[in-house]
Design an enzyme around this catalytic site. Structure first.
Site, PDB file in Angstrom:
ATOM      1  N   CYS A  34       0.808  -1.223   0.000  1.00 39.44           N
ATOM      2  CA  CYS A  34       0.000   0.000   0.000  1.00 39.44           C
ATOM      3  C   CYS A  34       0.841   1.274   0.000  1.00 39.44           C
ATOM      4  O   CYS A  34       0.298   2.366  -0.162  1.00 39.44           O
ATOM      5  CB  CYS A  34      -0.947   0.002   1.189  1.00 39.44           C
ATOM      6  SG  CYS A  34      -1.991  -1.449   1.237  1.00 39.44           S
ATOM      7  N   HIS A  91      -2.944   7.105   2.555  1.00 40.82           N
ATOM      8  CA  HIS A  91      -3.446   5.800   2.154  1.00 40.82           C
ATOM      9  C   HIS A  91      -4.768   5.556   2.878  1.00 40.82           C
ATOM     10  O   HIS A  91      -4.934   5.912   4.037  1.00 40.82           O
ATOM     11  CB  HIS A  91      -2.432   4.713   2.514  1.00 40.82           C
ATOM     12  CG  HIS A  91      -2.971   3.332   2.345  1.00 40.82           C
ATOM     13  ND1 HIS A  91      -3.603   2.932   1.194  1.00 40.82           N
ATOM     14  CD2 HIS A  91      -2.996   2.258   3.175  1.00 40.82           C
ATOM     15  CE1 HIS A  91      -3.984   1.669   1.322  1.00 40.82           C
ATOM     16  NE2 HIS A  91      -3.626   1.236   2.516  1.00 40.82           N
ATOM     17  N   ASN A 102     -10.299  -0.159   0.681  1.00 41.49           N
ATOM     18  CA  ASN A 102      -8.834  -0.148   0.601  1.00 41.49           C
ATOM     19  C   ASN A 102      -8.419  -0.663  -0.777  1.00 41.49           C
ATOM     20  O   ASN A 102      -8.595  -1.841  -1.072  1.00 41.49           O
ATOM     21  CB  ASN A 102      -8.252  -1.020   1.713  1.00 41.49           C
ATOM     22  CG  ASN A 102      -6.728  -0.989   1.730  1.00 41.49           C
ATOM     23  OD1 ASN A 102      -6.087  -0.535   0.785  1.00 41.49           O
ATOM     24  ND2 ASN A 102      -6.154  -1.494   2.809  1.00 41.49           N
TER      25      ASN A 102
HETATM   26  O1  UT7 Z   1      -3.696  -1.311   3.773  1.00 41.27           O
HETATM   27  C1  UT7 Z   1      -2.851  -1.412   4.883  1.00 41.27           C
HETATM   28  C2  UT7 Z   1      -3.185  -2.540   5.758  1.00 41.27           C
HETATM   29  N1  UT7 Z   1      -4.479  -2.558   6.366  1.00 41.27           N
HETATM   30  C3  UT7 Z   1      -4.846  -1.850   7.453  1.00 41.27           C
HETATM   31  O2  UT7 Z   1      -4.194  -0.908   7.793  1.00 41.27           O
HETATM   32  C4  UT7 Z   1      -6.025  -2.273   8.253  1.00 41.27           C
HETATM   33  C5  UT7 Z   1      -5.716  -2.144   9.708  1.00 41.27           C
HETATM   34  N2  UT7 Z   1      -6.684  -2.739  10.601  1.00 41.27           N
HETATM   35  C6  UT7 Z   1      -7.990  -2.371  10.661  1.00 41.27           C
HETATM   36  O3  UT7 Z   1      -8.422  -1.533   9.905  1.00 41.27           O
HETATM   37  C7  UT7 Z   1      -8.867  -2.972  11.736  1.00 41.27           C
HETATM   38  O4  UT7 Z   1      -8.071  -3.676  12.646  1.00 41.27           O
HETATM   39  C8  UT7 Z   1      -9.967  -3.905  11.192  1.00 41.27           C
HETATM   40  C9  UT7 Z   1     -10.996  -3.075  10.450  1.00 41.27           C
HETATM   41  C10 UT7 Z   1      -9.351  -4.926  10.260  1.00 41.27           C
HETATM   42  C11 UT7 Z   1     -10.668  -4.590  12.341  1.00 41.27           C
HETATM   43  O5  UT7 Z   1     -11.206  -3.652  13.246  1.00 41.27           O
HETATM   44  P1  UT7 Z   1     -11.026  -3.842  14.810  1.00 41.27           P
HETATM   45  O6  UT7 Z   1     -11.719  -2.729  15.446  1.00 41.27           O
HETATM   46  O7  UT7 Z   1      -9.554  -4.021  15.078  1.00 41.27           O
HETATM   47  O8  UT7 Z   1     -11.858  -5.155  15.063  1.00 41.27           O
HETATM   48  P2  UT7 Z   1     -11.356  -6.526  15.709  1.00 41.27           P
HETATM   49  O9  UT7 Z   1     -10.502  -7.273  14.740  1.00 41.27           O
HETATM   50  O10 UT7 Z   1     -10.814  -6.277  17.057  1.00 41.27           O
HETATM   51  O11 UT7 Z   1     -12.731  -7.275  15.869  1.00 41.27           O
HETATM   52  C12 UT7 Z   1     -13.724  -6.819  16.800  1.00 41.27           C
HETATM   53  C13 UT7 Z   1     -14.895  -7.778  16.758  1.00 41.27           C
HETATM   54  C14 UT7 Z   1     -14.485  -9.221  16.902  1.00 41.27           C
HETATM   55  O12 UT7 Z   1     -15.498  -9.884  17.634  1.00 41.27           O
HETATM   56  P3  UT7 Z   1     -15.314 -10.129  19.212  1.00 41.27           P
HETATM   57  O13 UT7 Z   1     -14.069 -10.933  19.334  1.00 41.27           O
HETATM   58  O14 UT7 Z   1     -15.206  -8.780  19.825  1.00 41.27           O
HETATM   59  O15 UT7 Z   1     -16.565 -10.872  19.548  1.00 41.27           O
HETATM   60  C15 UT7 Z   1     -14.479  -9.746  15.487  1.00 41.27           C
HETATM   61  O16 UT7 Z   1     -14.711 -11.114  15.410  1.00 41.27           O
HETATM   62  O17 UT7 Z   1     -15.524  -7.669  15.483  1.00 41.27           O
HETATM   63  C16 UT7 Z   1     -15.609  -8.967  14.885  1.00 41.27           C
HETATM   64  N3  UT7 Z   1     -15.448  -8.803  13.436  1.00 41.27           N
HETATM   65  C17 UT7 Z   1     -16.501  -8.534  12.641  1.00 41.27           C
HETATM   66  N4  UT7 Z   1     -17.807  -8.364  12.880  1.00 41.27           N
HETATM   67  C18 UT7 Z   1     -18.607  -8.064  11.833  1.00 41.27           C
HETATM   68  C19 UT7 Z   1     -14.333  -8.866  12.690  1.00 41.27           C
HETATM   69  N5  UT7 Z   1     -14.609  -8.625  11.402  1.00 41.27           N
HETATM   70  C20 UT7 Z   1     -15.955  -8.423  11.336  1.00 41.27           C
HETATM   71  C21 UT7 Z   1     -16.847  -8.117  10.291  1.00 41.27           C
HETATM   72  N6  UT7 Z   1     -18.146  -7.959  10.583  1.00 41.27           N
HETATM   73  N7  UT7 Z   1     -16.423  -7.980   9.004  1.00 41.27           N
END
Ligand code: UT7
Length: 308
Positions: free
Chosen positions: A109, A233, A263
């Site tokens: 990216c 980005h 993204n």
């Molecule tokens: O391009 C460069 C590289 N990419 C990035 O820079 C992305 C960086 N990371 C992020 O943007 C975020 O970490 C994400 C958007 C990927 C995830 O957001 P988060 O706030 O860190 O969520 P999380 O992974 O901590 O998940 C929170 C909850 C989890 O459930 P529990 O364990 O709290 O019950 C996940 O299982 O959300 C759940 N979850 C979802 N729920 C609905 C994870 N993905 C989804 C989804 N829909 N798509």
């Protein structure tokens, strides 16, 4: 001394729009979760890197008032080449009919900022007009049953024409960075799908964007208040907001397109740049701060004066 000036620009995204509600039909997710956690509302899907690169490149060359044969080099930043061999830049070269060389560049990216710096370096040592493109079709390396990744990605690309100018030109400062010990955080094997430790990438992204952006501002002899527009980005709206807050750049001076495109990896910075130009948010002499981060990990920032 030979510097660069941006003289043309263009973008390309596939026609097919996929909304959060569309994804919620087949995945255990929701519009509310995706919007709140990422800022993404819809994305474009079904792109092919060469096709988007050719279309964006053609627009950029047209807008610069040039013919493709006036272009001396094609640099295509992409993580999703059509094939391993040949380089996708060669497909672009043949379709447009550009002169000189053509090469792909993979810095995930951060690719567009890396490509800008590489192009400026080649121009400084004698290359002619350069067509720099950032384009990615992440939909092709995404498991559409994996809600963790599927909600994040989109396809798209953008291009700029860089022309040599006498003197230092418009690239005021830059830094390129990598830490390969973190390469496990974001991966895709040959023939496989993207996988990411999202939380860890998020945490590190904010830190490295702020650090490299501050360094680029300082190296350009500027203060944060001298930056007219941040063109970051687009991986997560919350990353952009956190970086803005720590840098002291108001969101009103930031270009955000993640809501419409998700993204798009190497495509995201040129898409955000074109959006700002189209809305009349960029004036001659403005100082733009471009900042990218992603797999590798790589990260990179550049301050570009808008000379067009
Ligand atoms: O391009 C460069 C590289 N990419 C990035 O820079 C992305 C960086 N990371 C992020 O943007 C975020 O970490 C994400 C958007 C990927 C995830 O957001 P988060 O706030 O860190 O969520 P999380 O992974 O901590 O998940 C929170 C909850 C989890 O459930 P529990 O364990 O709290 O019950 C996940 O299982 O959300 C759940 N979850 C979802 N729920 C609905 C994870 N993905 C989804 C989804 N829909 N798509």
């Amino acid at each position: 001394m030979r510097g660069i000036r941006v003289t043309g620009w263009g973008i390309s995204v596939p026609d097919k729009v996929v909304t959060n509600d569309d994804l919620s039909v087949r995945l255990d997710t929701s519009d509310a979760w995706i919007t709140e956690r990422t800022g993404i509302r819809e994305r474009r899907i079904g792109g092919k890197t060469s096709e988007m690169a050719i279309e964006a490149g053609r627009q950029a060359v047209d807008r610069a008032g040039l013919a493709p044969s006036d272009i001396d080099l094609v640099v295509l930043a992409t993580t999703t080449p059509d094939a391993l061999v040949p380089g996708t830049a060669c497909t672009v070269q043949a379709a447009l009919g550009t002169s000189g060389g053509a090469m792909d560049l993979n810095a995930a990216c951060s690719g567009f900022v890396y490509g800008l710096v590489v192009s400026a370096g080649l121009i400084a040592t004698g290359a002619g007009r350069t067509l720099l493109i950032g384009a990615d079709a992440l939909s092709r390396i995404t498991d559409w049953d994996d809600r963790k990744m599927a909600v994040l990605v989109g396809d798209g690309g953008g291009a700029v024409v860089l022309e040599p100018v006498e003197g230092p030109g418009d690239l005021l400062s830059w830094n390129l960075n990598a830490d390969g010990s973190l390469r496990h955080l974001l991966t895709c094997d040959h023939g496989g799908y993207l996988d990411m430790d999202g939380k860890e990438v998020f945490r590190r992204a904010v830190r490295v964007v702020v650090e490299s952006a501050q360094r680029a501002i300082g190296d350009a002899g500027l203060e944060v208040d001298d930056i007219d527009l941040l063109v970051p980005h687009q991986a997560n709206l919350r990353i952009i907001q956190a970086a803005c807050q720590r840098l002291g750049i108001p969101e009103s001076r930031t270009s955000v397109v993640i809501d419409r495109y998700g993204n798009t990896s190497s495509g995201s910075i040129p898409l955000a740049l074109e959006d700002a130009l189209r809305r009349g948010r960029v004036r001659t002499g403005d100082r733009l701060l471009l900042s990218g981060f992603g797999g590798g990990m790589t990260w990179a920032s550049a301050v570009l004066r808008w000379g067009a």
